[in-house]
Design an enzyme around this catalytic site. Structure first.
Site, PDB file in Angstrom:
ATOM      1  CD  GLU A   2      -9.967 -23.612  31.865  1.00 50.68           C
ATOM      2  OE1 GLU A   2     -11.123 -23.090  31.731  1.00 50.68           O
ATOM      3  OE2 GLU A   2      -9.041 -23.444  31.109  1.00 50.68           O
ATOM      4  CB  ALA A  50     -30.668 -37.173   2.539  1.00 50.41           C
TER       5      ALA A  50
HETATM    6  C1  AOF Z   1     -13.729 -20.328  26.268  1.00 56.00           C
HETATM    7  N1  AOF Z   1     -14.043 -21.325  27.449  1.00 56.00           N
HETATM    8  O1  AOF Z   1     -13.595 -23.013  28.918  1.00 56.00           O
HETATM    9  C2  AOF Z   1     -11.898 -21.998  27.923  1.00 56.00           C
HETATM   10  C3  AOF Z   1     -11.426 -21.007  26.754  1.00 56.00           C
HETATM   11  O2  AOF Z   1     -12.709 -14.002  26.018  1.00 56.00           O
HETATM   12  P1  AOF Z   1     -12.551 -14.958  27.013  1.00 56.00           P
HETATM   13  O3  AOF Z   1     -11.854 -14.598  28.289  1.00 56.00           O
HETATM   14  O4  AOF Z   1     -13.911 -15.888  27.086  1.00 56.00           O
HETATM   15  O5  AOF Z   1     -11.347 -16.122  26.482  1.00 56.00           O
HETATM   16  C4  AOF Z   1     -11.523 -16.740  25.224  1.00 56.00           C
HETATM   17  C5  AOF Z   1     -10.330 -17.697  24.881  1.00 56.00           C
HETATM   18  O6  AOF Z   1     -10.080 -18.572  26.181  1.00 56.00           O
HETATM   19  C6  AOF Z   1     -10.666 -18.726  23.810  1.00 56.00           C
HETATM   20  O7  AOF Z   1     -10.230 -18.066  22.763  1.00 56.00           O
HETATM   21  C7  AOF Z   1      -9.767 -19.774  24.128  1.00 56.00           C
HETATM   22  O8  AOF Z   1      -8.517 -19.580  23.789  1.00 56.00           O
HETATM   23  C8  AOF Z   1      -9.338 -19.659  25.745  1.00 56.00           C
HETATM   24  N2  AOF Z   1     -10.186 -20.907  26.384  1.00 56.00           N
HETATM   25  N3  AOF Z   1     -12.214 -20.190  26.315  1.00 56.00           N
HETATM   26  O9  AOF Z   1     -14.345 -19.657  25.810  1.00 56.00           O
HETATM   27  C9  AOF Z   1     -13.178 -22.027  28.019  1.00 56.00           C
HETATM   28  N4  AOF Z   1     -10.919 -22.604  28.577  1.00 56.00           N
HETATM   29 ZN    ZN Z   2      -9.776 -19.798  30.655  1.00 59.65          ZN
END
Ligand code: AOF
Ligand code: ZN
Length: 340
Positions: A53, A160
């Site tokens: 995002e 395989a």
């Molecule tokens: C991601 N990438 O694009 C989204 C995630 O430790 P943080 O702040 O990187 O948060 C990780 C969590 O955020 C992950 O376990 C998931 O639940 C949420 N979404 N995480 O790494 C992303 N949108």
């Molecule tokens: Zn996020």
């Protein structure tokens, strides 16, 4: 709304850029759209770096300025996160920009975030729509979801076989059953995994390297390579490639041969997708405990003397050509001509 699925499809394509690179985090993609026009897109590159995002928001801001985000729609393959982890919460990032509609695909299996974003966003007047192309979005994060739900990684069995079900060619015919193209595909499968497991027997007999080495793949750390042995690590041949090559620090030996323990050890190292490239005995110990989640089976167009098709072992291999595949119900019909 009209167009939601095709924008989500684009977000899925963005997310695919990160498959294999993000563990222990999920691969996520996002696109931002206004008045039917694409403003920007982004994908999550690596754990600890900005979420999809924020990548998409940054792309739009760089091209059109932050004002352009006001009143736009963001499509994201995963429910946005809502509390602080390694990075700040995306729900807040979205609210800060004036994005007025959020469309997401999969629910976040992470209990810290699941079901939270919707109420935060709706309370702030943002329109939220969920489960658009949900199953394709869930497929992107199947490893992440498995670890979140069970503490064990998603296990892919790769094998395989000749068409009559043997894993080796007759003696003297060389080691490869499948084509160079299939072997390149195996490189891609390995790329999408965080670890490769093999057995002590395969390690001894084949001396495999189990590396990523295709020049057409983006740079990435080598996957972990785990040898599972029922004996001791010190009994394995110490000169073999996995103990002596440049990536020897990525080699693990699991003594005792317990599949659950081995998988848990890999999950603790942050692995969410694991490839099992092993012989029948080790594979069956995983299958017996229902630890295999997905199969990739390559069939080579030849008969090599498997017991049930009637082509006798000991005659060399019988090659086939002009293969045609038909899908009939749940079956696959293969037609092929015998090369004489
Ligand atoms: C991601 N990438 O694009 C989204 C995630 O430790 P943080 O702040 O990187 O948060 C990780 C969590 O955020 C992950 O376990 C998931 O639940 C949420 N979404 N995480 O790494 C992303 N949108
Ligand atoms: Zn996020």
């Amino acid at each position: 709304m009209e167009g939601d699925e095709s924008w989500m499809q684009l977000a899925i394509e963005e997310a695919r850029c990160g498959v294999g690179l993000t563990s222990p985090n999920p691969a996520v993609g996002a696109v931002i759209v206004k008045d039917g026009l694409l403003l920007g897109k982004g994908w999550h590159h690596k754990a600890g770096l900005p979420h999809a995002e924020r990548e998409a928001i940054a792309a739009v801001t760089a091209t059109y300025g932050v004002q352009a985000l006001r009143g736009s729609t963001i499509y994201v393959t995963l429910e946005p996160c809502s509390s602080h982890g390694k990075t700040p919460p995306c729900t807040q990032g979205i609210l800060d920009t004036g994005i007025s509609r959020v469309v997401y695909g999969a629910e976040d299996p992470n209990p810290q975030h699941r079901g939270v974003a919707k109420s935060i966003l709706e309370a702030a007047g943002v329109d939220v729509c969920s489960e658009v192309l949900a199953s394709a979005c869930e497929d992107l994060i199947r490893g992440f979801a498995k670890v979140q739900r069970t503490g064990l990684p998603w296990v892919i069995l790769k094998s395989a076989l000749s068409l009559d079900g043997r894993v080796t060619r007759p003696p003297g015919e060389g080691q490869w059953l499948t084509s160079p193209e299939s072997r390149e595909r195996v490189q891609r499968i390995r790329f999408e995994c965080d670890a490769i497991i093999t057995g002590g027997r395969t390690f001894r007999v084949d001396n495999p390297s189990l590396t990523l080495r295709s020049p057409s793949l983006p740079p990435k750390d080598q996957p972990w390579r785990m040898v599972m042995t029922r004996g001791k690590a010190s009994d394995l041949p110490s000169k073999h490639k996995m103990f002596t090559d440049t990536f020897q620090s990525r080699t693990l030996v699991h003594e005792g041969g317990n599949p659950q323990d081995a998988l848990r050890q890999l999950a603790d190292l942050g692995c969410q997708t694991v490839l099992l490239e092993a012989g029948g005995r080790l594979v069956s110990s995983f299958l017996r405990e229902f630890l295999v989640d997905e199969l990739f089976v390559f069939y080579a167009p030849m008969l090599t003397g498997g017991p049930d098709l009637g082509f006798e072992a000991g005659l060399g291999s019988l090659e086939l050509s002009d293969q045609r595949f038909e899908r009939i119900g749940d079956d696959v019909l293969l037609r092929a001509k015998v090369v004489s």
